[in-house]
Design a protein around this motif. Structure first.
Motif, mmCIF file in Angstrom:
data_model
loop_
_atom_site.group_PDB
_atom_site.id
_atom_site.type_symbol
_atom_site.label_atom_id
_atom_site.label_comp_id
_atom_site.label_asym_id
_atom_site.label_seq_id
_atom_site.Cartn_x
_atom_site.Cartn_y
_atom_site.Cartn_z
ATOM 1 N N GLU A 72 0.849 -1.195 0.000
ATOM 2 C CA GLU A 72 0.000 0.000 0.000
ATOM 3 C C GLU A 72 0.878 1.236 0.000
ATOM 4 N N SER A 73 0.477 2.258 -0.756
ATOM 5 C CA SER A 73 1.188 3.528 -0.819
ATOM 6 C C SER A 73 2.623 3.293 -1.309
ATOM 7 N N ALA A 74 3.646 3.636 -0.510
ATOM 8 C CA ALA A 74 5.021 3.362 -0.937
ATOM 9 C C ALA A 74 5.236 1.876 -1.165
ATOM 10 N N GLY A 75 4.482 1.035 -0.442
ATOM 11 C CA GLY A 75 4.559 -0.409 -0.683
ATOM 12 C C GLY A 75 4.010 -0.779 -2.040
ATOM 13 N N ALA A 76 2.921 -0.123 -2.469
ATOM 14 C CA ALA A 76 2.382 -0.361 -3.811
ATOM 15 C C ALA A 76 3.301 0.196 -4.877
ATOM 16 N N LEU A 109 -6.897 -0.065 5.013
ATOM 17 C CA LEU A 109 -6.025 -1.060 5.639
ATOM 18 C C LEU A 109 -6.722 -1.818 6.757
ATOM 19 N N ASN A 110 -7.597 -1.142 7.516
ATOM 20 C CA ASN A 110 -8.337 -1.826 8.580
ATOM 21 C C ASN A 110 -9.165 -2.997 8.059
ATOM 22 N N TYR A 111 -9.476 -2.995 6.779
ATOM 23 C CA TYR A 111 -10.415 -3.966 6.230
ATOM 24 C C TYR A 111 -9.733 -5.272 5.821
ATOM 25 N N SER A 148 -15.305 -5.867 5.221
ATOM 26 C CA SER A 148 -13.970 -6.387 5.493
ATOM 27 C C SER A 148 -13.863 -7.850 5.088
ATOM 28 N N ALA A 149 -14.852 -8.659 5.467
ATOM 29 C CA ALA A 149 -14.840 -10.082 5.112
ATOM 30 C C ALA A 149 -14.838 -10.271 3.604
ATOM 31 N N GLN A 195 -2.279 -1.165 -3.652
ATOM 32 C CA GLN A 195 -3.288 -0.353 -2.990
ATOM 33 C C GLN A 195 -2.797 1.093 -2.921
ATOM 34 N N SER A 196 -3.442 1.943 -3.698
ATOM 35 C CA SER A 196 -3.228 3.389 -3.616
ATOM 36 C C SER A 196 -1.852 3.831 -4.078
#
Length: 510
Positions: free
Chosen positions: A207-211, A430-432, A450-451, A233-234
Motif C-alpha cells: 500500500e502507498s510506498a509499498g504499492a 487497511l483496517n479492512y 472487510s470479510a 493499494q493506492s
C-alpha cells in the motif's frame, strides 16, 4: 509532479499499527540459515524477526544486502526485531537501528497442502513504517494463506544516491530498500515450503510506498520467477520515479549538508544525523533494478506478465490536506483554495475553479482534496490509476487486471482531525484487510465489507482471479466502467472516470 517521494514522505501510517498479540512458544521450523522457534496463538503460527540478510552496518551501509550468517540453535522468533531507522511520523515510533533486515511469517496452525504465499511491503513514504506492525490474522485464518511481511531500509539508508556511490557499485545507487525487498522475495523462494507455503504461488502486495514498490517489482527484470500475482493499494504505476540526475543532485546536497565529500565520510556519520538531514527520496531509475521508468517499461512490454489486482480510495488526498492544514489547526480558506489552484494550474486555473467551485463542498479543505484526488498530475489520483490500468490492458495479449475503488466514507479513521471529514482517505482501507488497529470499532456492515475484501484478496492469491462463490461478481478491467466499488452501499462495478472528471482533466492536460 510525479515524483513518488514528494508526497509519500509525509505518510507515517505504519507507526500506528498494532502488532500481533503475545503468544506462548510454539513450533520450530528450519530455514536455509538455521532453525527458528515461533509461537502459536489461536489458529495461527507466528514467526517474527527472522533475519533474511546480514545487518547492513559499518562497511555494508549503502551496499546490496548480503546473506545472513548461519546459526545452529533455534532462533527465538516470538517477538519482532527493531524497526528500520526512521524519525517519528504520525505515530510515536522512531528508531536509529540499521540492523533491521528481518521478516515475519504467519501461517495457519493446521494445513493439509502447500498454501499461497502473500508477501507484504509496507507503506510510509519510503521514510517510515515497519513490517512487524501488521497483523495478518484475517488474511491467514479467513483466506487460508501464508503471509510474509518484509522490512526494508528507509530514508537515507535505503534511498541515498550520489555519484560516488554509483561509481563504487558499478550500478545506479539509491535502490538499497528495493534491493532489500528483492532479497526478501528470494528468501521466500528458498524457505516458503518450510512454513507450509507454495513458492510457486507467490502474491506480492503493498500500500502507498509499498504499492509503489510493487510497481517497481512488476517492471524489474530481476524479479522473474519470484512472484506470480501482484496487488497494489493506492499508488499508480503510471507515475515516474526519480531520475539519476535528480537523485544525484539531492544526494550531493545531502552530503554537503553533513560536511561530506565521499561515501567514507557518510559511512562514519551517526544515523540520527543522517535522518535529520534527509530531504526525502524514492527508488531511482537507470540501474539493474529499474532500467526503465515504470510506465515506459509497461508500454514497451518489458514487465512481468502476472495478474494484477489494483485500486485506490475515493478520497485519497484528504489525508494530506488533513496533515498539512486541518491537522495543524489551519484549515484551508476560500482565498487559499483559489491561490493554491492558480499556483498549480496557471492559465488553466479558471477552468479548474469552475469545475470545482469551493461552494460545492463542505469546506475549502474538502474542495482542495477533491481535485487533488482527481487530477492525473497528482501522485495518487483516481484518473492516474485509470491511466495505469489502460497501460497494462493495452497490450496485444493484455494481462488480467482487476481494478477497485474503496468508497466507505465512514471507515474507521486512522488519523482523526476534529472538524474535518476524512472520508475514504488514503490508507483507510487497511483496517479492512488487516487486524483493525486505530479508529472506532467497525460496525457489522463494515465487518461484512472487510470479510468480502479479505475473500477477494486471498481468492486472488489462490487463483489469480478474485471471483469466488458467494461474492458479487468482479469484472475484469476492460473499460473505466469495470472498476469494482468496495463500499457499504455497493460492491459492484462503477465508473470513477465520470465522478472524477477524467475527460475534463484529459482535455486540460498537455
Amino acid at each position: 509532479m510525479k515524483w513518488r517521494g514528494l508526497v509519500l514522505t509525509s505518510i507515517g501510517l505504519l507507526g500506528l499499527l498494532a502488532g500481533p498479540a503475545d503468544a506462548a512458544p510454539g513450533t520450530v521450523v528450519r530455514t536455509d540459515r538455521g532453525p527458528v522457534r515461533g509461537s502459536v496463538t489461536g489458529d495461527v503460527r507466528s514467526f517474527q524477526g527472522i533475519p533474511f540478510a546480514a545487518p547492513p552496518v559499518g562497511t555494508l551501509r549503502w551496499r546490496p544486502p548480503r546473506p545472513a550468517a548461519p546459526w545452529r540453535d533455534p532462533l527465538d522468533a516470538t517477538k519482532p526485531k527493531a524497526i528500520c531507522a526512521q524519525l517519528p511520523a504520525l505515530g510515536p515510533d522512531a528508531s536509529e537501528a540499521e540492523d533491521c533486515l528481518y521478516l515475519n511469517v504467519t501461517a495457519p496452525k493446521r494445513q493439509h497442502k502447500p498454501l499461497p504465499v502473500m508477501v507484504w511491503f509496507h507503506g510510509g513514504g519510503f521514510t517510515s513504517g515497519a513490517a512487524s506492525h501488521y497483523d495478518p490474522v484475517k488474511l491467514v485464518t479467513k483466506g487460508d494463506v501464508v503471509v510474509v511481511t518484509v522490512a526494508y531500509r528507509l530514508g537515507p539508508l535505503g534511498y541515498l544516491a550520489t555519484p560516488g556511490l554509483t561509481a563504487e557499485a558499478g550500478n545506479q545507487s539509491g535502490n538499497y530498500g528495493l534491493q532489500d525487498q528483492l532479497a526478501g522475495l528470494r528468501w521466500v523462494q528458498r524457505n516458503a515450503a518450510a512454513f507450509g507455503g507454495n513458492p510457486g504461488n507467490v502474491t506480492i502486495f503493498g500500500e502507498s510506498a509499498g504499492a509503489s514498490s510493487v510497481c517497481d517489482m512488476v517492471v524489474s527484470p530481476l524479479t522473474t520467477g519470484l512472484f506470480h500475482r501482484a496487488i497494489g493499494q493506492s499508488f499508480s504505476c503510471a507515475a515516474d520515479t526519480l531520475t539519476p540526475d535528480a537523485a544525484h543532485a539531492t544526494g550531493t546536497q545531502f552530503a554537503a549538508k553533513l560536511g561530506c565529500a565521499d561515501a567514507a565520510c557518510l559511512r562514519g556519520k551517526p544515523v540520527k544525523d543522517l535522518l535529520a538531514a534527509w530531504p526525502g527520496g524514492a527508488p531511482v531509475v537507470g540501474g539493474r533494478e529499474l532500467p526503465l521508468q515504470p510506465p515506459d517499461a509497461i508500454r514497451r512490454d518489458k514487465f512481468q506478465h502476472v495478474p494484477l489486482l489494483w485500486g485506490s480510495n475515493l478520497d485519497e488526498a484528504r489525508l494530506f490536506v488533513g496533515l498539512f492544514y486541518d491537522g495543524v489547526g489551519k484549515p484551508v480558506t476560500a482565498t487559499q483554495y483559489e491561490q493554491i489552484t492558480r499556483e498549480t494550474f496557471g492559465p488553466a486555473a479558471d477552468k479548474v475553479l469552475a469545475r470545482y467551485p469551493v461552494g460545492n463542498y463542505s469546506s475549502p479543505s474538502v474542495a482542495l482534496a477533491t481535485w487533488q484526488t482527481d487530477a492525473p498530475s497528482q501522485l495518487l489520483s483516481t484518473c492516474g490509476h485509470l491511466d495505469s490500468y489502460k497501460l497494462f490492458t493495452a497490450k496485444p495479449l493484455p494481462i488480467p487486471v482487476y481494478a477497485y475503488q474503496f468508497t466507505d466514507r465512514t471507515a474507521p479513521a486512522i488519523v482523526d482531525w476534529p472538524g474535518f471529514d476524512e472520508g475514504a482517505a488514503h490508507a483507510f482501507e487497511l483496517n479492512y484487510t488487516w487486524r483493525q488497529f486505530f479508529g472506532k470499532p467497525m460496525t457489522p456492515r463494515q465487518e461484512s465489507l472487510s470479510a468480502t475484501m479479505v475473500r477477494y484478496w486471498t481468492t486472488f492469491a489462490h487463483t489469480g482471479n478474485p471471483n469466488t462463490r458467494g461474492l458479487p461478481e468482479w469484472r475484469r478491467y476492460t473499460s473505466d466502467g469495470d472498476v469494482q466499488e468496495l463500499g457499504l452501499t455497493a460492491v459492484a462495478p462503477k465508473n470513477p472516470a465520470v465522478e472524477s472528471n477524467c475527460a475534463f482533466w484529459a482535455g486540460l492536460q498537455p
